[in-house]
Write a protein that holds these residues in place. Structure first.
Motif, PDB file in Angstrom:
ATOM      1  N   ASP A  27       0.836  -1.205   0.000  1.00  0.00           N
ATOM      2  CA  ASP A  27       0.000   0.000   0.000  1.00  0.00           C
ATOM      3  C   ASP A  27       0.873   1.259   0.000  1.00  0.00           C
ATOM      4  OD1 ASP A  27      -2.191  -1.634   0.032  1.00  0.00           O
ATOM      5  OD2 ASP A  27      -2.630  -1.354   2.164  1.00  0.00           O
ATOM      6  N   ALA A  28       1.938   1.236   0.786  1.00  0.00           N
ATOM      7  CA  ALA A  28       2.833   2.397   0.841  1.00  0.00           C
ATOM      8  C   ALA A  28       3.520   2.625  -0.499  1.00  0.00           C
ATOM      9  CB  ALA A  28       3.874   2.197   1.943  1.00  0.00           C
ATOM     10  N   GLY A  61      -5.602  13.011  -3.841  1.00  0.00           N
ATOM     11  CA  GLY A  61      -4.840  13.340  -5.030  1.00  0.00           C
ATOM     12  C   GLY A  61      -3.646  12.453  -5.313  1.00  0.00           C
ATOM     13  N   ARG A  62      -3.667  11.211  -4.831  1.00  0.00           N
ATOM     14  CA  ARG A  62      -2.572  10.263  -5.032  1.00  0.00           C
ATOM     15  C   ARG A  62      -3.150   8.908  -5.439  1.00  0.00           C
ATOM     16  NH1 ARG A  62       0.328  10.700   0.668  1.00  0.00           N
ATOM     17  NH2 ARG A  62      -1.701  11.538   1.286  1.00  0.00           N
ATOM     18  N   PRO A  63      -2.305   7.932  -5.764  1.00  0.00           N
ATOM     19  CA  PRO A  63      -2.843   6.595  -6.015  1.00  0.00           C
ATOM     20  C   PRO A  63      -3.580   6.082  -4.779  1.00  0.00           C
ATOM     21  CG  PRO A  63      -0.561   6.728  -6.742  1.00  0.00           C
ATOM     22  CD  PRO A  63      -0.841   7.981  -5.962  1.00  0.00           C
ATOM     23  N   VAL A  64      -4.635   5.326  -5.003  1.00  0.00           N
ATOM     24  CA  VAL A  64      -5.456   4.807  -3.909  1.00  0.00           C
ATOM     25  C   VAL A  64      -5.111   3.338  -3.694  1.00  0.00           C
ATOM     26  CG1 VAL A  64      -7.801   4.445  -3.077  1.00  0.00           C
ATOM     27  CG2 VAL A  64      -7.281   6.437  -4.511  1.00  0.00           C
ATOM     28  N   ALA A  80     -10.973   1.609 -11.397  1.00  0.00           N
ATOM     29  CA  ALA A  80     -10.034   2.639 -10.962  1.00  0.00           C
ATOM     30  C   ALA A  80     -10.775   3.579 -10.022  1.00  0.00           C
ATOM     31  CB  ALA A  80      -9.485   3.419 -12.164  1.00  0.00           C
ATOM     32  N   PRO A  81     -10.060   4.360  -9.202  1.00  0.00           N
ATOM     33  CA  PRO A  81     -10.736   5.295  -8.302  1.00  0.00           C
ATOM     34  C   PRO A  81     -11.494   6.372  -9.079  1.00  0.00           C
ATOM     35  CG  PRO A  81      -8.433   4.994  -7.686  1.00  0.00           C
ATOM     36  CD  PRO A  81      -8.603   4.365  -9.026  1.00  0.00           C
ATOM     37  N   ALA A  82     -12.573   6.844  -8.476  1.00  0.00           N
ATOM     38  CA  ALA A  82     -13.328   7.959  -9.059  1.00  0.00           C
ATOM     39  C   ALA A  82     -12.638   9.282  -8.715  1.00  0.00           C
ATOM     40  CB  ALA A  82     -14.752   7.968  -8.532  1.00  0.00           C
ATOM     41  N   THR A  89     -11.075  10.980  -1.165  1.00  0.00           N
ATOM     42  CA  THR A  89     -11.055  10.450   0.202  1.00  0.00           C
ATOM     43  C   THR A  89      -9.828   9.590   0.498  1.00  0.00           C
ATOM     44  OG1 THR A  89     -12.292   8.462  -0.446  1.00  0.00           O
ATOM     45  CG2 THR A  89     -13.584  10.402   0.215  1.00  0.00           C
ATOM     46  N   GLY A  90      -9.168   9.081  -0.544  1.00  0.00           N
ATOM     47  CA  GLY A  90      -8.012   8.226  -0.336  1.00  0.00           C
ATOM     48  C   GLY A  90      -8.360   6.785  -0.033  1.00  0.00           C
TER      49      GLY A  90
END
Length: 258
Positions: A27-28, A61-64, A80-82, A89-90
């Motif tokens: 995840d990191a 504003g980063r990869p989720v 993919a994230p919306a 929200t992350g």
């Protein structure tokens, strides 16, 4: 930055010998990725401009990264994230209409502790279930390119390998995820039938292990929880709950009948 340089993407991470050995490490690493210039630019633009309804919020504003326990028996694979959901929200499927449908269904069959997902610190817990996506950054018009999917694939490869000891079933939300997943599970130690199984709502495929450290894996198809599907009735809550219940039972989880 040119893709393929030390951009924090899976190829660069593996080339450095920094392969994540736990889901927390994965995840990191995902969060630090900048491998796709178009997606980096878009996710950061959205986070800066914001939607009017969320103008007072700080966007992720980063990869989720993925969501759920490290010993999950059931994996949900989306797209993919919306832009104003996960990218805000992350957390996967959190804060958007698609997530409203998904988490209500997960709760209805007993796979989450609450029916809504509003923000990353709202106390949501998944039971024996993890959620991920083949692309971890919000794409313009919700349409990642094939090259972006393939560049992000290394994260899914690692995630499947880390989950393999406990993983028993997968629900794929939509045809994009279906196409992305099958090559990954084949490389991760399961035999995918030929010709390759076709996606469809309610599709179910049993994959036999190709390695002695793998157990059989049941793969289920469901229409994606996009507004295009849920608003038109192509996917109803009952249809989604039925697939989740079948997949949960196949994974050996305690689920409620829809």
């Amino acid at each position: 930055m040119t893709p393929g340089t030390d951009d924090g993407g899976p190829a660069a991470v593996l080339a450095r010998g920094d392969r994540p050995h736990t889901l927390a490490d994965l995840d990191a690493a995902v969060i630090a990725c900048r491998a796709c210039p178009r997606l980096v630019a878009w996710r950061e633009q959205v986070a800066h401009e914001k939607r009017a309804a969320f103008r007072d919020e700080t966007y992720w504003g980063r990869p989720v990264p993925g969501l759920g326990p490290a010993d999950a028996r059931l994996l949900l694979v989306g797209l993919a994230p919306a832009a104003h959901g996960g990218n805000r929200t992350g957390r996967m499927f959190t804060g958007d209409r698609s997530g409203d449908v998904l988490f209500a269904a997960l709760h209805a069959v007993g796979l989450s502790n609450r029916p809504t997902a509003v923000r990353a610190d709202d106390g949501l817990r998944l039971y024996g279930t993890r959620i991920t996506a083949p692309v971890h950054c919000a794409p313009p018009e919700n349409k990642p390119t094939v090259a972006e999917r393939d560049r992000c694939r290394g994260w899914l490869d690692i995630e499947l390998d880390l989950l393999a000891p406990t993983l028993r079933s997968v629900v794929v939300l939509g045809g994009f995820g279906w196409q992305a997943l099958l090559p990954v599970v084949a490389d991760a130690g399961w035999t995918v039938p030929r010709p390759r199984p076709k996606f469809g709502h309610g599709a179910r495929v049993r994959l036999t292990p190709a390695r002695p450290d793998r157990a059989p894996l049941e793969v289920f198809g469901s229409y994606h929880v996009s507004q295009q599907n849920t608003f038109t009735g192509r996917l109803t809550p009952a249809m989604l709950e039925q697939v989740l219940a079948h997949a949960g039972r196949a994974a050996g989880l305690s689920v409620r009948s829809p």
